[in-house]
Design an enzyme around this catalytic site. Structure first.
Site, PDB file in Angstrom:
ATOM      1  N   ASP A  72      -3.227  -0.833  10.279  1.00  0.00           N
ATOM      2  CA  ASP A  72      -3.347  -0.753   8.820  1.00  0.00           C
ATOM      3  C   ASP A  72      -3.743  -2.077   8.175  1.00  0.00           C
ATOM      4  O   ASP A  72      -3.980  -2.146   6.973  1.00  0.00           O
ATOM      5  CB  ASP A  72      -2.055  -0.235   8.180  1.00  0.00           C
ATOM      6  CG  ASP A  72      -0.845  -1.107   8.498  1.00  0.00           C
ATOM      7  OD1 ASP A  72      -0.991  -2.074   9.267  1.00  0.00           O
ATOM      8  OD2 ASP A  72       0.250  -0.817   7.985  1.00  0.00           O
ATOM      9  N   LYS A 106       0.849  -1.195   0.000  1.00  0.00           N
ATOM     10  CA  LYS A 106       0.000   0.000   0.000  1.00  0.00           C
ATOM     11  C   LYS A 106       0.878   1.236   0.000  1.00  0.00           C
ATOM     12  O   LYS A 106       2.023   1.243   0.465  1.00  0.00           O
ATOM     13  CB  LYS A 106      -0.946   0.020   1.200  1.00  0.00           C
ATOM     14  CG  LYS A 106      -0.297   0.220   2.575  1.00  0.00           C
ATOM     15  CD  LYS A 106      -0.072   1.684   2.961  1.00  0.00           C
ATOM     16  CE  LYS A 106       0.714   1.787   4.264  1.00  0.00           C
ATOM     17  NZ  LYS A 106       1.171   3.172   4.555  1.00  0.00           N
TER      18      LYS A 106
END
Length: 315
Positions: free
Chosen positions: A135, A8
């Site tokens: 996350d 990401k």
């Protein structure tokens, strides 16, 4: 079962302040990219052990690895009677602000969910994985998303305009807790001035996240470039001035904008052109590669495409 675990990047990272529980209230826009690890999970019939192989020297296959911890957590929560053999092929740099370990953990849980026929929803898996890291829930679905709270509350967003990134990972890492501590975010009042579980509609105006979401809604790559922002960048760049040099060089070589991802230290160069990305990467690698910097290229990867890739792996 073999699943892909994409890295990401942050398109926006706003730190709104420090909460009474010690966590930081953040609002972030995150995007998965085509830089991927591979996680292969095999059921061990008649054996309850969880065995992990592969990895790297920086992310060894031991019980502290997020992959092992995620598999153990799911096994306990689901009451599984069989163990698993997990093999991890690492491509995503470690301690780079790219959430490689978190994505590996999410892929492990998704693979086990399918292998054992648990029928857990995305929300079920996200709630479980939030116990391991802020996350990780985003990486259950990936694509383009808003993450709020401490990062564990996820809302899908319109897909980003297609673009490429040149990633430059230095031969040193950045400790996320230390970066947040050094930022010195102010304590937030109680009650909070906005909902802790923010939505795209309640995201504070004036934040990079709010501007990025507006650009995504319009599908405007130029507006997206102008909106990019990362509150943590100031800390990591102050500690490592070489990162400022890399940012400037990426833009001089042809990238449209450069930004740090997460708490760093990876620097991203954004471009709409694959040819530009590969040309810039080649030039950066010529200079920085001999100094043990890793230079990579990747493009945006939405959930639907990532799922297709993983489905191909499963066949």
């Amino acid at each position: 079962m073999r699943l892909l675990a994409p890295a990401k990047i942050n398109l926006a990272l706003d730190v709104l302040g420090r909460r009474a529980d010690g966590y930081h209230q953040v609002v972030m826009v995150m995007q998965t990219i085509s830089l991927v690890d591979t996680v292969t999970v095999t059921v061990n019939e008649g054996d309850t052990a969880i065995r992990l192989a592969g990895g790297t020297e920086e992310a060894p296959p031991d019980r502290d690895n997020l992959v092992y911890r995620a598999a153990h957590l799911l096994s306990e929560a689901a009451g599984l009677s069989c163990g698993v053999q997990i093999h991890l092929e690492k491509v995503i740099p470690v301690a780079a602000g790219l959430a490689g370990g978190s994505s590996d953990a999410a892929a492990t849980v998704k693979a086990m969910n399918r292998l054992f026929g648990l029928r857990w929803s995305d929300i079920d898996m996200e709630a479980l994985l939030a116990r391991l890291g802020s996350d990780i829930p985003f990486l259950v679905r990936g694509g383009t998303a808003l993450a709020t709270g401490r990062g564990e509350i996820v809302h899908r967003l319109p897909p980003a305009p297609n673009f490429w990134v040149v990633l430059v990972k230095p031969p040193f890492g950045a400790s996320t807790p230390q970066v947040y501590k050094a930022l010195g975010a102010p304590a937030l009042p109680e009650p909070l001035p906005w909902p802790e579980a923010m939505t795209p509609e309640t995201t504070p105006t004036g934040t990079a996240s709010q501007r990025v979401m507006a650009a995504l809604q319009a599908g405007d790559y130029g507006a997206l470039l102008a909106a990019l922002g990362n509150d943590l960048e100031q800390v990591t760049l102050e500690w490592h001035p070489v990162l400022k040099e890399i940012k400037g060089q990426l833009e001089r070589l042809g990238c449209d904008r450069a930004l740090m991802s997460g708490s760093g230290p990876t620097i991203l160069g954004f471009t709409a052109s694959e040819a530009t990305a590969r040309s810039v990467a080649a030039a950066m690698n010529e200079q920085w590669g001999p100094q043990q910097y890793r230079v990579l290229t990747a493009r945006t990867l939405e959930r639907e495409e990532a799922d297709e890739w993983s489905a191909d792996c499963c066949r």
